[in-house]
Each structure stands twice: as structure tokens, then as C-alpha cells.
Scaffold this motif. Structure first.
Motif, mmCIF file in Angstrom:
data_model
loop_
_atom_site.group_PDB
_atom_site.id
_atom_site.type_symbol
_atom_site.label_atom_id
_atom_site.label_comp_id
_atom_site.label_asym_id
_atom_site.label_seq_id
_atom_site.Cartn_x
_atom_site.Cartn_y
_atom_site.Cartn_z
ATOM 1 N N GLY A 197 24.573 25.116 24.223
ATOM 2 C CA GLY A 197 25.429 23.989 24.594
ATOM 3 C C GLY A 197 26.850 24.155 24.076
ATOM 4 O O GLY A 197 27.208 25.180 23.487
ATOM 5 N N PRO A 198 27.656 23.120 24.273
ATOM 6 C CA PRO A 198 29.038 23.163 23.791
ATOM 7 C C PRO A 198 29.088 22.679 22.342
ATOM 8 O O PRO A 198 28.089 22.217 21.803
ATOM 9 N N THR A 199 30.218 22.804 21.705
ATOM 10 C CA THR A 199 30.445 22.029 20.484
ATOM 11 C C THR A 199 31.469 20.961 20.839
ATOM 12 O O THR A 199 32.113 21.016 21.894
ATOM 13 N N SER A 200 31.626 20.006 19.949
ATOM 14 C CA SER A 200 32.509 18.881 20.216
ATOM 15 C C SER A 200 33.328 18.631 18.946
ATOM 16 O O SER A 200 32.765 18.327 17.898
ATOM 17 N N GLU A 201 34.650 18.805 19.053
ATOM 18 C CA GLU A 201 35.529 18.732 17.880
ATOM 19 C C GLU A 201 36.262 17.394 17.871
ATOM 20 O O GLU A 201 37.035 17.101 18.782
ATOM 21 N N PRO A 202 36.015 16.575 16.853
ATOM 22 C CA PRO A 202 36.631 15.246 16.881
ATOM 23 C C PRO A 202 38.155 15.273 16.741
ATOM 24 O O PRO A 202 38.701 16.085 15.984
ATOM 25 N N ILE A 203 38.774 14.374 17.511
ATOM 26 C CA ILE A 203 40.215 14.114 17.355
ATOM 27 C C ILE A 203 40.370 12.816 16.559
ATOM 28 O O ILE A 203 41.191 12.705 15.666
ATOM 29 N N ASP A 204 39.535 11.859 16.935
ATOM 30 C CA ASP A 204 39.424 10.591 16.210
ATOM 31 C C ASP A 204 37.991 10.095 16.452
ATOM 32 O O ASP A 204 37.198 10.827 17.067
ATOM 33 N N PRO A 205 37.588 8.921 15.988
ATOM 34 C CA PRO A 205 36.171 8.534 16.152
ATOM 35 C C PRO A 205 35.732 8.404 17.611
ATOM 36 O O PRO A 205 34.553 8.347 17.906
ATOM 37 N N ILE A 206 36.682 8.355 18.541
ATOM 38 C CA ILE A 206 36.354 8.127 19.950
ATOM 39 C C ILE A 206 36.483 9.412 20.761
ATOM 40 O O ILE A 206 35.698 9.673 21.661
ATOM 41 N N ARG A 207 37.495 10.213 20.457
ATOM 42 C CA ARG A 207 37.844 11.343 21.332
ATOM 43 C C ARG A 207 37.430 12.678 20.702
ATOM 44 O O ARG A 207 37.476 12.832 19.475
ATOM 45 N N THR A 208 37.076 13.586 21.579
ATOM 46 C CA THR A 208 36.719 14.920 21.088
ATOM 47 C C THR A 208 37.295 15.981 22.013
ATOM 48 O O THR A 208 37.666 15.692 23.148
ATOM 49 N N ILE A 209 37.293 17.216 21.516
ATOM 50 C CA ILE A 209 37.605 18.368 22.372
ATOM 51 C C ILE A 209 36.309 19.138 22.551
ATOM 52 O O ILE A 209 35.647 19.492 21.572
ATOM 53 N N THR A 210 35.932 19.334 23.808
ATOM 54 C CA THR A 210 34.669 20.029 24.074
ATOM 55 C C THR A 210 34.862 20.998 25.233
ATOM 56 O O THR A 210 35.997 21.327 25.599
ATOM 57 N N ASN A 211 33.786 21.505 25.794
ATOM 58 C CA ASN A 211 33.910 22.431 26.931
ATOM 59 C C ASN A 211 32.808 22.159 27.941
ATOM 60 O O ASN A 211 32.000 21.264 27.757
ATOM 61 N N ARG A 212 32.783 22.940 29.024
ATOM 62 C CA ARG A 212 31.903 22.618 30.157
ATOM 63 C C ARG A 212 30.506 23.207 30.043
ATOM 64 O O ARG A 212 29.745 23.159 30.996
ATOM 65 N N SER A 213 30.137 23.786 28.916
ATOM 66 C CA SER A 213 28.795 24.381 28.794
ATOM 67 C C SER A 213 27.716 23.305 28.982
ATOM 68 O O SER A 213 27.768 22.244 28.365
ATOM 69 N N SER A 214 26.729 23.609 29.838
ATOM 70 C CA SER A 214 25.648 22.637 30.106
ATOM 71 C C SER A 214 24.477 22.802 29.149
ATOM 72 O O SER A 214 23.634 21.914 29.021
ATOM 73 N N GLY A 215 24.382 23.966 28.509
ATOM 74 C CA GLY A 215 23.231 24.256 27.645
ATOM 75 C C GLY A 215 22.042 24.845 28.391
ATOM 76 O O GLY A 215 21.042 25.219 27.783
ATOM 77 N N LYS A 216 22.135 24.940 29.735
ATOM 78 C CA LYS A 216 20.956 25.358 30.523
ATOM 79 C C LYS A 216 20.456 26.747 30.127
ATOM 80 O O LYS A 216 19.247 26.971 30.034
ATOM 81 N N MET A 217 21.391 27.687 29.913
ATOM 82 C CA MET A 217 20.955 29.064 29.597
ATOM 83 C C MET A 217 20.250 29.098 28.241
ATOM 84 O O MET A 217 19.166 29.656 28.113
ATOM 85 N N GLY A 218 20.866 28.483 27.240
ATOM 86 C CA GLY A 218 20.264 28.504 25.902
ATOM 87 C C GLY A 218 18.922 27.791 25.877
ATOM 88 O O GLY A 218 17.980 28.242 25.223
ATOM 89 N N TYR A 219 18.815 26.676 26.622
ATOM 90 C CA TYR A 219 17.550 25.936 26.650
ATOM 91 C C TYR A 219 16.474 26.755 27.364
ATOM 92 O O TYR A 219 15.310 26.746 26.973
ATOM 93 N N ALA A 220 16.867 27.462 28.428
ATOM 94 C CA ALA A 220 15.888 28.307 29.145
ATOM 95 C C ALA A 220 15.413 29.440 28.230
ATOM 96 O O ALA A 220 14.227 29.797 28.230
#
Ligand code: C5P
Length: 401
Positions: A197-220
Motif C-alpha cells: 500500500g501507500p504511506t501517508s505523511e501528515p501535514i496537519d491532523p486533517i491533511r496528508t501527502i500520499t500516493n495512488r498505490s492500491s495495495g493490490k499487489m502486496g495483498y495478493a
């Protein structure tokens, strides 16, 4: 190819309210390519009719040892000779006791005694006290010793209103167990750690910087590793997927959280597969409070610092603790050039490359394998199939026979 393509299954139903779940299990297994012959005991027919299973399986349901519609009256022999497995779901307390004692007093029990080499899988379903009863536990131990594969039971609310062990597994859990049953057990006894999956980097308690990874490959890959017999730990960034069946999932948000979780688990892992799309940077000046638009409408200034490289950290652990490391490279261009360089930079024996624009969020992928010897392109296939092929490949690297 579908996970149960060309598999002929005998579904045996015995008396229990969980019979309704078996109708859904049969449908979902058909979606995966399985074909069914259904055998029902008299008890099962008190809960659900043969008409239901005849309509779903497209074949006449077998209910009677003395049925003379087969020319030689030998359904109890012929059925299992053509089958890849017999699945008894639900398996009642009484049927389990009959099986453990080799009784053959109706079609289903006779079929089981006469099954020869056909594998037998049973999914117990009963009240928690019936499951805990020493006689039932003795019978289950006997069946295990006889080579019968027991799946479940699960725990939770029971139809009788009590709560505890004894529920039959849910249809999709039965399906996952059946698919896993047919996979070669190339990773038995191995511990596999996977990030996804992606990681999610907080900017503040509401907003984050993330990416489009769905996690499907890692979960499979996690599911394929479990199916191959491994004990699987999945450290996952935020995704919309259910945890793969049989896999322990730890959910994390940021790359630094993921790094901590992985470094805790890596020393006891035999294999580490780093599939997650980890953010390269985190926001150093993330705010504890929601950032507000100020009067001057000035955009906030974010400052970044590099995240730890999780894969490189594991790959540089002392050799005695270090698992076999597999990296991923999703590139948008010059895949071969970038992936070769990345494998060397990260210090891993195996790196799996794909084109981000084809793979991100998709159900299919085309993997390219990079190792010391060079690279090798695999066909376009579903992520489930690609994951199986990758797990088989990794198992061969661990035990090259
Ligand atoms: O450096 P890059 O992100 O291109 O490398 C991809 C590989 O490295 C993937 O296996 C990814 O999971 C891993 N990675 C990591 N920690 C990072 C960045 C990437 O484990 N901070």
C-alpha cells in the motif's frame, strides 16, 4: 487462469443451520472455475433442499446410497474417483463422530470411507459446547491423524444465541481455504514479512501527502505466501482492502511508522518483500492543529526531510538476522535501466519491476524480475497469478532443488 480451474469438488452437506452458507460458497467457488457434485445427508435436507443445490451446481444432487439412477449403483465409489477433493461443509458433530469411526451408513459417509486417495476437507459447524465436548475433540484429533484437513471452526455469535467456538467459516473463508489447499506448500515453516500500500505523511491532523498505490499487489503476494504455507505478517499503509485470509496485518500510516513496525518484525522473518510505495519525504513542520487560511492568503511553506529507506535498512541488517530481501520498482520509463541500478543500490538479491502506469490500481500486471544473472520478463497476468509465480520463484531461491 482461475484459481480453481479444472477442479472437481464433491460438496457434502450434513445437518446444520450453516447449510445456507454452503450455497454461497459453491457459487463463489464456481466463479473460480470449480465444478461441483453435491451430496446431502438426510439431516442436511432438513435445513435446505436438494433443489437449491441442483439448481446451483447444474447437476442432480445425490442423497441416497440406494439410488439406482447410476447404472451399477456405485455412486459412492465413482464420485470420489473423479474428484480432486471432498469438502464437507457443514460437518455436524454427529457426522464427525461417524467419520472418525469409519461408519458407512449413508451415501456421504460411505463415499468418505471409500474415497481412497481423494483428499477430505471438513468444515465443522456446531454449538460451542458440542465443539468443546471431549468426545468431539477426540474425534477431531483422530481425523487429523487420519490425514483429514480440518478448516475452522470460527468463533462468534451462534445461531443458538450463544457465543464461542464452533461457527462454520464464512463462504469466502471456505473459498480461501480451498484455494490454499491446492497450492504447493513451498514456504512451509517460513516467516514472510511484507509491506504493501501507500504511506501517508501528515501535514496537519486533517491533511496528508500520499500516493495512488492500491495495495493490490502486496495483498495478493501476502495471500499467495499464506497459500504456500508461510506464516505471513503484513505491514500495510492505508488501503481499502480486507486483510488477506490467514495473514496477520498491522496497519500503519507514515513511512516512519512502517519503518518501526518492519524493523521490529524483520529479525524473525525469513523473507522480506517490500511492495509498499513508501513516501521519500515527510513533512518536518507538520502542524498539530489544522492549518488555517490566513488573511494574506499565503500558501503554507512545508519543509521536508527524507524518510528512512525501509528496504535498504533491512537489507543491511547483520547477516545472521537478515531475511532474504525482495524489492519492487514501479517506474514510468527506462524500467530495465532503473531497476538494475535500484537492485544494486538497495543491496537486495531480487528486485521486481513493473511500469507504474500499467500496474497502479490495475488488476493485471506484467512483472520483470531482476537478479544477479540479469532480467526476465513474465507474461501479463492477474496480480493473483503474478503473486503465485513470484512466491514460487522466491521459494526456489531459498531452496534451490
Ligand atoms: O527508492 P524507491 O522508492 O524507488 O524503491 C522502491 C523499493 O524500495 C520498494 O521495494 C519500496 O517498498 C522500497 N522503499 C522502502 N523505503 C523507502 C522507499 C522505498 O522500503 N523509503
Amino acid at each position: 487462469m482461475q484459481a480453481l480451474a479444472n477442479k472437481r469438488i464433491i460438496l457434502g452437506l450434513t445437518g446444520g443451520i450453516a447449510c445456507y452458507k454452503s450455497a454461497e460458497f459453491l457459487r463463489r467457488a464456481q466463479d473460480m472455475g470449480a465444478e461441483f457434485d453435491v451430496v446431502m445427508t438426510q439431516g442436511a435436507q432438513q435445513f435446505i433442499t436438494p433443489i437449491t443445490f441442483g439448481a446451483l451446481s447444474g447437476r442432480q444432487v445425490h442423497t441416497d446410497l440406494w439410488d439406482n439412477s447410476s447404472s451399477d449403483n456405485m455412486a459412492h465409489i465413482h464420485l470420489s474417483r473423479e474428484a480432486d477433493a471432498i469438502v464437507i461443509a457443514p460437518a455436524s458433530t454427529h457426522f464427525i463422530a461417524r467419520l472418525a469411526n469409519g461408519l458407512a451408513d449413508d451415501l456421504l459417509s460411505t463415499l468418505c470411507v471409500a474415497r481412497g486417495h481423494c483428499p477430505l476437507i471438513i468444515a465443522p459447524a456446531m454449538n460451542k459446547e458440542m465443539w468443546a465436548n471431549p468426545a468431539t475433540q477426540r474425534n477431531i484429533a483422530q481425523l487429523r491423524a487420519d490425514g483429514v484437513h480440518i478448516i475452522g471452526p470460527g468463533a462468534g455469535d451462534q445461531a443458538c444465541g450463544e457465543i464461542g467456538d464452533g461457527r462454520m467459516l464464512e463462504p469466502l473463508q471456505l473459498l480461501a481455504e480451498l484455494i490454499a489447499f491446492f497450492q504447493p506448500k513451498s514456504l512451509t515453516g517460513k516467516r514472510v514479512l511484507i509491506t504493501a500500500g501507500p504511506t501517508s505523511e501528515p501535514i496537519d491532523p486533517i491533511r496528508t501527502i500520499t500516493n495512488r498505490s492500491s495495495g493490490k499487489m502486496g495483498y495478493a503476494i501476502a495471500q499467495a505466501a499464506f497459500n504456500a504455507g508461510a506464516e505471513v505478517q503484513l505491514v500495510s499503509g492505508p488501503v481499502k482492502l480486507d486483510a488477506p485470509y490467514g495473514v496477520t496485518r498491522q496497519s500503519v500510516e507514515s513511512a516512519r511508522d512502517m519503518h518501526r513496525a518492519v524493523m521490529d518484525l524483520a529479525p524473525t522473518a525469513d523473507v522480506f518483500i517490500s511492495v509498499a510505495a513508501v513516501a521519500d519525504w515527510y513533512v518536518v513542520n507538520a502542524s498539530n492543529q489544522k492549518l488555517k487560511k490566513d488573511q494574506s492568503q499565503q500558501a503554507p511553506k512545508l519543509e521536508f526531510a527524507p524518510n528512512p529507506d525501509i528496504l535498504a535498512s533491512v537489507a543491511s541488517m547483520p547477516i545472521a538476522q537478515r531475511p532474504y530481501c525482495v524489492g519492487f520498482a514501479a517506474e514510468t520509463e527506462k524500467l530495465i535501466e532503473h531497476a538494475h541500478a535500484k537492485r544494486l543500490r538497495k543491496g537486495v538479491p531480487l528486485l521486481v519491476g513493473n511500469l507504474a502506469q500499467d500496474a497502479m490500481n490495475a488488476d493485471n500486471t506484467q512483472l520483470m524480475i531482476f537478479d544477479e544473472a540479469g532480467h526476465n520478463q513474465w507474461p501479463v497476468q492477474s496480480k493473483t497469478e503474478a503473486a503465485q509465480q513470484l512466491i514460487m520463484h522466491i521459494a526456489q531461491q531459498l531452496d534451490p532443488k
